[in-house]
Design a protein around this motif. Structure first.
Motif, PDB file in Angstrom:
ATOM      1  N   ARG A  84       8.789  -7.696   5.007  1.00  0.00           N
ATOM      2  CA  ARG A  84       8.056  -8.959   5.013  1.00  0.00           C
ATOM      3  C   ARG A  84       6.619  -8.741   5.475  1.00  0.00           C
ATOM      4  N   THR A  85       6.464  -7.958   6.552  1.00  0.00           N
ATOM      5  CA  THR A  85       5.133  -7.699   7.094  1.00  0.00           C
ATOM      6  C   THR A  85       4.255  -6.998   6.074  1.00  0.00           C
ATOM      7  N   PHE A  86       4.817  -6.025   5.367  1.00  0.00           N
ATOM      8  CA  PHE A  86       4.076  -5.257   4.372  1.00  0.00           C
ATOM      9  C   PHE A  86       3.469  -6.174   3.310  1.00  0.00           C
ATOM     10  N   VAL A  87       4.278  -7.071   2.776  1.00  0.00           N
ATOM     11  CA  VAL A  87       3.800  -7.965   1.713  1.00  0.00           C
ATOM     12  C   VAL A  87       2.819  -8.999   2.268  1.00  0.00           C
ATOM     13  N   MET A  88       3.100  -9.547   3.446  1.00  0.00           N
ATOM     14  CA  MET A  88       2.174 -10.524   4.032  1.00  0.00           C
ATOM     15  C   MET A  88       0.810  -9.888   4.310  1.00  0.00           C
ATOM     16  N   GLN A  89       0.799  -8.656   4.808  1.00  0.00           N
ATOM     17  CA  GLN A  89      -0.462  -7.973   5.060  1.00  0.00           C
ATOM     18  C   GLN A  89      -1.253  -7.791   3.771  1.00  0.00           C
ATOM     19  N   LEU A  90      -0.590  -7.328   2.725  1.00  0.00           N
ATOM     20  CA  LEU A  90      -1.283  -7.113   1.447  1.00  0.00           C
ATOM     21  C   LEU A  90      -1.841  -8.421   0.894  1.00  0.00           C
ATOM     22  N   VAL A  99      -1.322  -5.965  -5.719  1.00  0.00           N
ATOM     23  CA  VAL A  99      -0.458  -6.461  -4.640  1.00  0.00           C
ATOM     24  C   VAL A  99       0.917  -6.830  -5.182  1.00  0.00           C
ATOM     25  N   LYS A 100       0.954  -7.463  -6.341  1.00  0.00           N
ATOM     26  CA  LYS A 100       2.239  -7.869  -6.913  1.00  0.00           C
ATOM     27  C   LYS A 100       3.107  -6.667  -7.246  1.00  0.00           C
ATOM     28  N   SER A 101       2.525  -5.641  -7.869  1.00  0.00           N
ATOM     29  CA  SER A 101       3.317  -4.457  -8.225  1.00  0.00           C
ATOM     30  C   SER A 101       3.800  -3.731  -6.982  1.00  0.00           C
ATOM     31  N   MET A 102       3.004  -3.731  -5.912  1.00  0.00           N
ATOM     32  CA  MET A 102       3.416  -3.092  -4.666  1.00  0.00           C
ATOM     33  C   MET A 102       4.549  -3.881  -3.998  1.00  0.00           C
ATOM     34  N   GLN A 172      -3.500  -0.818   9.425  1.00  0.00           N
ATOM     35  CA  GLN A 172      -2.402  -1.742   9.691  1.00  0.00           C
ATOM     36  C   GLN A 172      -1.297  -1.632   8.639  1.00  0.00           C
ATOM     37  N   VAL A 173      -1.677  -1.651   7.370  1.00  0.00           N
ATOM     38  CA  VAL A 173      -0.674  -1.572   6.302  1.00  0.00           C
ATOM     39  C   VAL A 173      -0.033  -0.189   6.283  1.00  0.00           C
ATOM     40  N   ASP A 174      -0.839   0.842   6.500  1.00  0.00           N
ATOM     41  CA  ASP A 174      -0.302   2.206   6.512  1.00  0.00           C
ATOM     42  C   ASP A 174       0.741   2.380   7.609  1.00  0.00           C
ATOM     43  N   SER A 175       0.503   1.785   8.778  1.00  0.00           N
ATOM     44  CA  SER A 175       1.480   1.898   9.873  1.00  0.00           C
ATOM     45  C   SER A 175       2.786   1.196   9.514  1.00  0.00           C
ATOM     46  N   THR A 176       2.713   0.125   8.731  1.00  0.00           N
ATOM     47  CA  THR A 176       3.930  -0.560   8.285  1.00  0.00           C
ATOM     48  C   THR A 176       4.727   0.326   7.341  1.00  0.00           C
ATOM     49  N   VAL A 177       4.023   1.011   6.421  1.00  0.00           N
ATOM     50  CA  VAL A 177       4.698   1.943   5.509  1.00  0.00           C
ATOM     51  C   VAL A 177       5.341   3.080   6.297  1.00  0.00           C
ATOM     52  N   VAL A 178       4.643   3.564   7.308  1.00  0.00           N
ATOM     53  CA  VAL A 178       5.186   4.639   8.145  1.00  0.00           C
ATOM     54  C   VAL A 178       6.470   4.192   8.826  1.00  0.00           C
ATOM     55  N   ARG A 179       6.512   2.960   9.310  1.00  0.00           N
ATOM     56  CA  ARG A 179       7.730   2.451   9.962  1.00  0.00           C
ATOM     57  C   ARG A 179       8.870   2.331   8.958  1.00  0.00           C
ATOM     58  N   LEU A 180       8.565   1.903   7.739  1.00  0.00           N
ATOM     59  CA  LEU A 180       9.601   1.802   6.719  1.00  0.00           C
ATOM     60  C   LEU A 180      10.197   3.175   6.396  1.00  0.00           C
ATOM     61  N   VAL A 181       9.338   4.171   6.265  1.00  0.00           N
ATOM     62  CA  VAL A 181       9.830   5.530   5.984  1.00  0.00           C
ATOM     63  C   VAL A 181      10.612   6.067   7.181  1.00  0.00           C
ATOM     64  N   ALA A 182      10.185   5.718   8.385  1.00  0.00           N
ATOM     65  CA  ALA A 182      10.922   6.147   9.580  1.00  0.00           C
ATOM     66  C   ALA A 182      12.308   5.505   9.613  1.00  0.00           C
ATOM     67  N   SER A 183      12.402   4.240   9.231  1.00  0.00           N
ATOM     68  CA  SER A 183      13.707   3.568   9.172  1.00  0.00           C
ATOM     69  C   SER A 183      14.607   4.231   8.132  1.00  0.00           C
ATOM     70  N   MET A 184      14.026   4.621   7.013  1.00  0.00           N
ATOM     71  CA  MET A 184      14.796   5.324   5.988  1.00  0.00           C
ATOM     72  C   MET A 184      15.349   6.631   6.555  1.00  0.00           C
ATOM     73  N   GLY A 185      14.524   7.356   7.296  1.00  0.00           N
ATOM     74  CA  GLY A 185      14.979   8.607   7.895  1.00  0.00           C
ATOM     75  C   GLY A 185      16.097   8.403   8.905  1.00  0.00           C
ATOM     76  N   ARG A 272       9.667 -12.708  -2.916  1.00  0.00           N
ATOM     77  CA  ARG A 272       9.328 -13.534  -4.089  1.00  0.00           C
ATOM     78  C   ARG A 272       8.798 -14.903  -3.658  1.00  0.00           C
ATOM     79  N   GLU A 273       9.333 -15.449  -2.593  1.00  0.00           N
ATOM     80  CA  GLU A 273       8.804 -16.716  -2.084  1.00  0.00           C
ATOM     81  C   GLU A 273       7.377 -16.541  -1.571  1.00  0.00           C
ATOM     82  N   LEU A 274       7.113 -15.411  -0.903  1.00  0.00           N
ATOM     83  CA  LEU A 274       5.753 -15.136  -0.433  1.00  0.00           C
ATOM     84  C   LEU A 274       4.778 -15.001  -1.602  1.00  0.00           C
ATOM     85  N   MET A 275       5.276 -14.466  -2.720  1.00  0.00           N
ATOM     86  CA  MET A 275       4.431 -14.283  -3.906  1.00  0.00           C
ATOM     87  C   MET A 275       4.374 -15.541  -4.766  1.00  0.00           C
TER      88      MET A 275
END
Length: 291
Positions: A84-90, A99-102, A172-185, A272-275
């Motif tokens: 949610r944070t990732f999309v709201m930031q973008l 932004v939509k494709s991301m 800010q957005v990069d740190s959100t992506v980093v957290r997502l990848v960390a959660s995946m790990g 999708r609601e955010l978009m």
């Protein structure tokens, strides 16, 4: 994930039916052993001591299994928040068409991660969220979620190079992506760290030793009553052992799993609601559980 509904008895019996058959056979065999051989008397204190010891080990095993399950649930909770944070930031940092494709890639990432953890085809159903070029680029990837995250990071870098994001916004957005990848790990660590198999094998063996000694300690009991008592006493031991066994692996596509598909659908609805798009229907439960 099992819901707050009545679990069908057929599901419970199915999980331990082999153990119940074995218990029935050796409890009946105990009677014939007394008839054909010299009577064997085992003091009741021995099975009582074994039962107490096994109960303590079972409690420890369930606690460890629940810790793994709960950690997996917290990881997916973090994925919900960061998606949610990732999309709201973008959306608020730039009005670029990418932004939509991301955002759609982030939805695809959630579904791909869930399928990957369950050892299902990771690219299944992703065409609806990815461009043809992005989807084709995933075909040779051994880690599809990682490849999707890399595609989003590549677009993020382009936005910064084109000055569509400031340095602060990019960080800010990069740190959100980093957290997502960390959660995946973290989720992959749980998936690939096997709970010691010998622990379960030995525990299963000791439960049978306990039940056999219990059957011999009740040698004066009528055959039918002996069989019935042995089965009834064995039920909580086998059910708790099976519960711990299933909970220790929360990504095996079983009713006790974390409901990653339902969580991914929730993320899609939110994004999708955010978009400003019409969201899909929530993931529906399959009877008493939700996957």
């Amino acid at each position: 994930m099992i819901l707050d509904k009545i679990i069908p008895p057929s599901y419970i019996i199915k999980k331990i039916r082999i153990d119940l058959i074995i218990v029935s056979l050796f409890s009946a065999g105990t009677f014939f052993a007394h008839e054909l051989l010299e009577k064997i008397d085992i003091p009741i204190q021995i099975p009582a001591f074994l039962g107490t010891s096994i109960s303590l080990v079972l409690a420890f095993m369930i606690n460890q299994a629940y810790d793994r399950w709960w950690e997996a649930r917290k990881i997916w909770g973090a994925i919900v928040n960061d998606s949610r944070t990732f999309v709201m930031q973008l959306r608020h940092f730039t009005s670029d068409a990418r932004v939509k494709s991301m955002a759609l890639r982030q939805i695809a990432w959630c579904y791909a991660l869930g399928n990957s953890l369950r050892k299902l085809p990771a690219t299944e159903g992703l065409k609806a969220y990815l461009s043809t070029a992005d989807f084709d680029a995933l075909q040779d990837s051994s880690n599809v979620p990682l490849a999707i995250a890399d595609q989003n990071l590549a677009d993020l870098s382009q936005l910064r190079r084109q000055n569509l994001l400031s340095d602060f916004q990019h960080i800010q957005v990069d740190s959100t992506v980093v957290r997502l990848v960390a959660s995946m790990g973290k989720a992959e660590r749980i998936k690939h760290t096997v709970f010691p198999k010998s622990y379960r094998v030995f525990l299963h063996l000791f439960i049978y030793i306990f039940l056999i000694s219990l059957a011999f300690s009740m040698s004066d009991t009528h055959n039918f009553v002996l069989m019935l008592l042995t089965i009834v006493i064995s039920l909580p031991f086998f059910l708790l052992e099976k519960t711990a066994y299933h909970m220790q692996d929360p990504f095996e596509n079983r009713p006790t799993d974390i409901s990653v598909s339902a969580i991914a659908r929730t993320i899609e609805i939110n994004i999708r609601e955010l978009m400003g798009e019409k969201p899909p229907e929530p993931w529906q439960p399959n009877g008493f559980y939700l996957l």
